[in-house]
Design a protein around this motif. Structure first.
Motif, short mmCIF file in Angstrom:
data_model
loop_
_atom_site.label_atom_id
_atom_site.label_comp_id
_atom_site.label_asym_id
_atom_site.label_seq_id
_atom_site.Cartn_x
_atom_site.Cartn_y
_atom_site.Cartn_z
N SER A 26 -8.86 -0.67 14.10
CA SER A 26 -8.93 -1.94 13.38
C SER A 26 -9.61 -1.67 12.05
CB SER A 26 -9.72 -2.97 14.19
OG SER A 26 -9.79 -4.20 13.50
N VAL A 27 -8.91 -1.98 10.96
CA VAL A 27 -9.41 -1.71 9.61
C VAL A 27 -9.32 -2.98 8.79
CG1 VAL A 27 -8.77 0.74 9.71
CG2 VAL A 27 -7.11 -0.95 8.87
N GLN A 28 -9.86 -2.89 7.57
CA GLN A 28 -9.80 -4.00 6.63
C GLN A 28 -8.85 -3.61 5.49
OE1 GLN A 28 -11.30 -7.06 6.88
NE2 GLN A 28 -11.96 -6.41 8.93
N ALA A 29 -7.77 -4.40 5.35
CA ALA A 29 -6.75 -4.13 4.33
C ALA A 29 -6.86 -5.15 3.21
CB ALA A 29 -5.35 -4.19 4.95
N PRO A 30 -6.53 -4.77 1.99
CA PRO A 30 -6.59 -5.73 0.88
C PRO A 30 -5.58 -6.87 1.08
CG PRO A 30 -5.52 -3.71 0.19
CD PRO A 30 -6.07 -3.44 1.54
N ARG A 31 -5.98 -8.05 0.64
CA ARG A 31 -5.10 -9.20 0.80
C ARG A 31 -3.95 -9.14 -0.21
NH1 ARG A 31 -8.98 -14.53 1.77
NH2 ARG A 31 -10.19 -13.66 3.52
N GLY A 32 -2.83 -9.75 0.19
CA GLY A 32 -1.65 -9.77 -0.66
C GLY A 32 -0.39 -9.58 0.16
N ALA A 33 0.74 -9.60 -0.53
CA ALA A 33 2.05 -9.36 0.11
C ALA A 33 2.42 -7.90 -0.11
CB ALA A 33 3.10 -10.29 -0.48
N TRP A 34 2.52 -7.15 0.98
CA TRP A 34 2.76 -5.72 0.90
C TRP A 34 3.96 -5.33 1.76
CZ3 TRP A 34 -0.40 -4.81 -2.90
CH2 TRP A 34 -1.67 -5.36 -2.93
N VAL A 35 4.57 -4.22 1.38
CA VAL A 35 5.63 -3.61 2.19
C VAL A 35 5.00 -2.56 3.08
CG1 VAL A 35 7.75 -2.25 2.17
CG2 VAL A 35 7.40 -4.05 0.46
N LEU A 36 5.25 -2.65 4.36
CA LEU A 36 4.64 -1.74 5.33
C LEU A 36 5.47 -0.45 5.42
CD1 LEU A 36 2.36 -1.53 7.49
CD2 LEU A 36 4.09 -2.26 9.15
N ARG A 37 4.83 0.69 5.30
CA ARG A 37 5.49 2.00 5.44
C ARG A 37 4.82 2.75 6.59
NH1 ARG A 37 6.98 5.64 0.40
NH2 ARG A 37 8.72 4.14 0.52
N LEU A 38 5.63 3.24 7.52
CA LEU A 38 5.15 4.01 8.66
C LEU A 38 5.51 5.48 8.45
CD1 LEU A 38 6.32 1.65 11.54
CD2 LEU A 38 4.11 1.66 10.38
N ILE A 39 4.51 6.35 8.57
CA ILE A 39 4.71 7.80 8.45
C ILE A 39 4.21 8.41 9.75
CG2 ILE A 39 4.24 9.85 7.08
CD1 ILE A 39 3.49 7.97 4.76
N GLU A 40 5.11 8.98 10.54
CA GLU A 40 4.76 9.47 11.87
C GLU A 40 5.16 10.93 12.02
OE1 GLU A 40 5.07 5.75 14.84
OE2 GLU A 40 6.99 6.34 13.94
N GLY A 41 4.49 11.59 12.94
CA GLY A 41 4.77 12.99 13.23
C GLY A 41 3.81 13.55 14.24
N GLN A 42 3.89 14.87 14.46
CA GLN A 42 3.05 15.53 15.44
C GLN A 42 2.08 16.52 14.81
OE1 GLN A 42 2.79 14.85 18.54
NE2 GLN A 42 4.63 13.70 19.09
N THR A 43 2.59 17.39 13.92
CA THR A 43 1.78 18.45 13.34
C THR A 43 1.34 18.04 11.94
OG1 THR A 43 3.04 20.09 14.61
CG2 THR A 43 1.68 20.91 12.80
N TRP A 44 0.06 17.75 11.77
CA TRP A 44 -0.46 17.28 10.49
C TRP A 44 -0.69 18.47 9.56
CZ3 TRP A 44 -0.74 13.17 7.65
CH2 TRP A 44 -1.68 13.06 6.62
N GLN A 45 -0.20 18.33 8.30
CA GLN A 45 -0.32 19.39 7.31
C GLN A 45 -1.02 18.92 6.04
OE1 GLN A 45 3.43 21.37 6.64
NE2 GLN A 45 3.93 21.44 8.83
N GLY A 46 -1.73 17.84 6.07
CA GLY A 46 -2.49 17.38 4.92
C GLY A 46 -1.84 16.20 4.23
N ASP A 47 -2.56 15.64 3.25
CA ASP A 47 -2.08 14.43 2.54
C ASP A 47 -0.94 14.72 1.58
OD1 ASP A 47 -3.81 12.62 3.76
OD2 ASP A 47 -5.45 13.12 2.38
N GLU A 48 -0.63 15.97 1.32
CA GLU A 48 0.49 16.29 0.42
C GLU A 48 1.79 16.50 1.19
OE1 GLU A 48 -0.51 19.57 -2.06
OE2 GLU A 48 -2.11 18.49 -3.13
N LYS A 49 1.74 17.22 2.30
CA LYS A 49 2.94 17.49 3.09
C LYS A 49 3.06 16.57 4.30
CE LYS A 49 3.26 22.38 1.86
NZ LYS A 49 3.33 23.77 2.38
N PHE A 50 1.99 15.88 4.64
CA PHE A 50 1.96 15.00 5.81
C PHE A 50 2.31 15.79 7.06
CE2 PHE A 50 1.94 12.09 2.32
CZ PHE A 50 1.20 11.00 2.76
N PHE A 51 3.46 15.54 7.67
CA PHE A 51 3.84 16.26 8.90
C PHE A 51 4.92 17.30 8.64
CE2 PHE A 51 2.30 12.05 10.11
CZ PHE A 51 1.29 12.38 11.01
#
Length: 255
Positions: free
Chosen positions: A187-212
């Protein structure tokens, strides 16, 4: 009867042809129409004009011919036009229309995209990148210009894959990102407003540049989410009665 028909139609006698419904038509050799008793007798004038169909007998006398000749099946005498025969070989060799030829490639493309997405979802794509430790559930990032504004509660429940949940502005730029490990919740606090939700999923994490890496699965929600004081809660465990429609994005996510 024939003469009456010709007079009633206003046609001269020589312009009317008759058939006996046996694929034979009246001859065009000048033989006057009459009763069937004429057949086989001396044609007289027709013989004098040396019309084909009459030959000399050995004794020099004329021999009568048949009243009808074979019908020309290629010409329509009633409509006065040619009837071209259908080219069966050409008709049989004619392929499907351009629309029909596109059906099979579209079907293969649809199943190919689905198989490619499933391969990335289940980590089947070959990937030789170095793995890193995934952030703890509940960690998040926010753009500096939204860090001091009002916030909304945002609950996230994951399934059997790690997830990075981003909120995008109208320009498609991410303004917020939350990290949740597999089979966990946060449970986190997100900024208010109208946003488009993007889901990024995977198994092997490779950092914020390559993600999975090669098995990064990126999906965007079709409908934007309006974050107000009440906030939102999403459950990423796939099920048939889910109400958040998403679409695959074939792009490399960034933040």
């Amino acid at each position: 009867m024939r003469e009456r028909y010709r007079k009633r139609r206003g046609l001269p006698p020589e312009n009317t042809r008759w058939n006996n419904k046996r694929s034979r038509v009246e001859r065009d050799d000048g033989v006057p129409p009459g009763s069937a008793s004429w057949i086989g007798k001396d044609p007289g004038k027709a013989f004098e004009m040396k019309n084909p169909g009459y030959k000399d007998r050995p004794n020099g006398t004329a021999r009568g011919g048949p009243w009808f000749e074979p019908k020309n099946q290629g010409f329509d005498y009633q409509k006065n036009r040619w009837r071209p025969k259908r080219n069966r070989r050409r008709a049989s060799s004619t392929g499907l229309s351009w629309a029909g030829k596109l059906i099979l490639p579209l079907i293969l493309l649809t199943y190919g995209v689905r198989m490619y997405s499933d391969a990335k979802r289940w980590d089947f794509q070959p990937d030789f990148g170095l793995s890193e430790s995934f952030p703890n559930s509940g960690e998040f990032k926010v753009r500096r210009r939204y860090a001091s504004g009002p916030t909304s509660p945002f609950g996230i429940i994951t399934g059997d894959r790690k997830a990075v949940v981003q909120l995008l502005d109208k320009a498609g730029e991410p303004v917020f990102a939350a990290y949740v490990r597999e089979n966990d919740s946060a449970s986190v606090q997100a900024p208010r407003g109208a946003w488009v939700l993007r889901l990024i999923e995977g198994q092997t994490w490779q950092g914020d540049e390559k993600f999975f890496g090669a098995n990064t699965l990126t999906q965007d929600a079709i409908m934007p989410l309006d974050f107000t004081a009440s906030g939102h809660r999403i459950d990423l465990r796939r099920r048939f009665d889910g109400n958040m429609e998403t679409v695959d994005r074939w792009i490399d996510p960034t933040f």
